[in-house]
Structure formats: C-alpha cells, structure tokens
Design a protein around this motif. Structure first.
Motif, short mmCIF file in Angstrom:
data_model
loop_
_atom_site.label_atom_id
_atom_site.label_comp_id
_atom_site.label_asym_id
_atom_site.label_seq_id
_atom_site.Cartn_x
_atom_site.Cartn_y
_atom_site.Cartn_z
N LEU A 220 -27.36 18.27 -3.59
CA LEU A 220 -26.21 18.87 -3.32
C LEU A 220 -26.22 20.31 -3.44
N CYS A 221 -26.89 20.80 -4.51
CA CYS A 221 -27.14 22.41 -4.42
C CYS A 221 -28.44 22.38 -5.53
N ARG A 222 -28.76 23.68 -5.77
CA ARG A 222 -29.32 24.28 -6.97
C ARG A 222 -29.14 25.65 -7.42
N PHE A 223 -29.16 25.87 -8.68
CA PHE A 223 -28.85 27.30 -8.79
C PHE A 223 -29.50 27.45 -10.38
N PHE A 224 -29.78 28.84 -10.64
CA PHE A 224 -30.14 29.51 -11.76
C PHE A 224 -29.00 30.23 -12.55
N LEU A 225 -28.58 29.62 -13.49
CA LEU A 225 -27.26 30.32 -13.99
C LEU A 225 -27.98 30.88 -15.39
N GLN A 226 -27.22 32.11 -15.55
CA GLN A 226 -27.94 33.02 -16.74
C GLN A 226 -26.76 32.95 -17.73
N GLU A 227 -27.04 33.25 -18.76
CA GLU A 227 -26.21 33.38 -19.99
C GLU A 227 -24.94 34.14 -19.78
N GLY A 228 -23.62 33.86 -20.12
CA GLY A 228 -22.62 34.77 -19.78
C GLY A 228 -22.18 34.79 -18.29
N ALA A 229 -22.80 34.47 -17.46
CA ALA A 229 -22.58 34.53 -15.94
C ALA A 229 -21.69 33.55 -15.53
N ARG A 230 -20.84 33.98 -14.47
CA ARG A 230 -20.23 32.83 -13.54
C ARG A 230 -20.88 32.27 -12.44
N LEU A 231 -20.96 31.20 -12.15
CA LEU A 231 -21.54 30.72 -10.86
C LEU A 231 -20.88 31.15 -9.85
N ARG A 232 -21.44 31.57 -8.86
CA ARG A 232 -20.73 31.95 -7.45
C ARG A 232 -21.03 30.76 -6.58
N VAL A 233 -20.02 30.47 -5.83
CA VAL A 233 -19.79 29.38 -4.88
C VAL A 233 -19.56 29.89 -3.39
N ARG A 234 -18.95 31.10 -3.32
CA ARG A 234 -18.86 31.68 -2.25
C ARG A 234 -19.84 32.89 -1.80
N HIS A 235 -20.32 32.90 -0.74
CA HIS A 235 -21.35 33.82 -0.20
C HIS A 235 -20.96 35.04 0.42
N GLU A 236 -21.25 36.18 0.23
CA GLU A 236 -20.82 37.34 0.87
C GLU A 236 -21.33 37.52 2.29
N ASN A 237 -22.43 37.32 2.60
CA ASN A 237 -23.19 37.31 3.70
C ASN A 237 -24.30 36.24 3.96
#
Length: 260
Positions: free
Chosen positions: A123-140
């Motif tokens: 469905l998706c993949r991601f590398f989430l760092q400590e203290g970060a919020r996962l973005r699901v909207r892309h700017e460009n």
C-alpha cells in the motif's frame, strides 16, 4: 446472442430455486467479465491519512488473483519510528472453502520486511524518524520520492488492464506540472490532458510508449516497474525545465546530459 434474465418477485408467487440462482449468478457474472484480464492492485479507495500517531487506510477495493477484496470500514494502523524502511501492505491468506461459501481475506500489516509479491500487495512504504510526523500529502512531483517522513507510493500497484500501473495521484501531479510548463509538444499535451480526464488512471503501456517517444528510447526493456516510470517522468520534467528537449539524443549525450 446477448441476453439478460432477471427474476420477478410477486405477491403469492412461488419462489423457485432457479430465481435465486439467477440473483446469485447475475452479480457474479458481472464481476467476472469486468475483471477479465485485470491485474492485481488497488481498484478504488485505500486512501491514506495520518492522525494520532498512525495511518488510516480508507475503505476500498482490491483485485488479487482475479478476486475482489472489499474493506468496508477504515482501518487504523499505529506507526512507530524505526531506523529502517517500513512497509504497509496487505497479506493475503489462502482461500478457505466452507459448507456454503468460499472466503478470502487480506490483512493489513506494517513491518520492516520487504513486500513479497507472491502473497502481499504494498500500500505504501516510508522511513519515519523519531519525533517526526508522517506526511501523506505531496507538494510537487519530485516530492513523491522524498525518503524521510513521507509516504512513498512509487511501488504501490494499481489495478489496470493487462498489468499494474502507477498511483493515479502521481500521474495527476505530473500532468499538472507538465501543463504548467506550457510545452507545445503534441505528446506532452495529449498525455497530460488524457491523464487529467481519466483521473490519473492510465495504463502502463501508455506510460511506456509516451516515455519511449519523448526520451527517444530504442527499447522499453528498462521500463518494467512503476518506480522506473516515475524516474523517467521526473527526468523528462527536469529536461523540459532546462530546455533540453529540443536537442537530439546524440547532442544531449555529447553534452553529458544524463539519460536513463
């Protein structure tokens, strides 16, 4: 010949087994014909949102091995930071036959193990760092390949005729940026307008032929995965912005312009 048969139920009329079979077979036949030659992947829905430290997968429909899988309610998956890439995927169990039904299930799981296409759909993949919020909207368009703290849809298969294709959201963003460049090339304009008209649901064969024409590729052998389509679409955007697309392939190679 073409035909249809729909049972009519009336007051005090005898309910026959044939009438129930017609009701049973009608939707089954529609699904069978609709999914003929349709690849594995997301058919609709399955959208992602981030809240309360986790991802929510909206209701949706998947195609897997010629079967339709439905998720009627959103599914919340808690997401913790990990020092590795994480994969959100659907893991399909073996089909189960019971006395009066055949049942297939696909469980949504999140783990650091790479998706196995034999029995899993990403469905998706991601590398989430400590203290970060996962973005699901892309700017460009380029933001779709951001490595950290951003949902990556480049490897997510979407169902289409013949073979899986790219996520519609990626293709729609490409089409919008392509039109903003005001390219006068007929292939650019045609591809962008068709992509927007089709809400990003473009077959993989169309994407490959478009790239082959615009990048003067002699072969399509290098293009077999959705992430490869993305890399070449991004390359094309960069070259259009630099004004390199007016040069022949030979001139570009002499000038040291990198070609994929």
């Amino acid at each position: 010949m073409f035909y249809y048969v729909l049972p009519e139920f009336g007051n005090k009329r005898l309910l026959r087994a044939e009438m129930l079979e017609q009701l049973r077979d009608y939707p089954k036949n529609i699904v069978k014909l609709t999914l003929e030659d349709v690849s594995d992947g997301i058919l609709s829905g399955g959208n992602l949102s981030w809240d309360n430290g986790g991802l929510t997968v909206s209701s949706g429909m998947l195609c897997w091995k010629g079967r339709l899988y439905f998720q009627e309610k959103p599914c919340f998956i808690p997401c913790e930071p990990a020092n590795d890439m994480q994969y959100l995927k659907v893991r399909f169990a073996d089909e189960r036959r019971e006395i009066d039904q055949v049942k297939g299930t696909g469980e949504i799981v999140l783990e650091t193990k790479v998706t196995d296409s034999v029995f899993e759909l990403e469905l998706c993949r991601f590398f989430l760092q400590e203290g970060a919020r996962l973005r699901v909207r892309h700017e460009n368009f380029e933001d779709f390949s951001t490595k950290y703290d951003t949902v990556n849809l480049l490897y997510t298969p979407y169902a289409a005729q013949g073979e899986s294709t790219m996520a519609p959201a990626i293709l729609k963003q490409y089409a919008k940026e392509l039109l903003e460049l005001k390219s006068e090339n007929i292939y650019d304009v045609s591809f962008a307008m068709n992509t927007l008209a089709m809400e990003g649901n473009i077959p993989a064969t169309c994407i490959r032929e478009y790239l082959k024409t615009r990048l003067e590729m002699l072969s399509l052998e290098k293009l077999s995965r959705t992430d490869e389509y993305y890399k070449n679409l991004l390359l094309l955007l960069h070259r259009l912005r630099r004004g390199d697309m007016g040069m022949s392939r030979q001139i570009q190679e002499r000038r040291g312009i990198k070609l994929i």
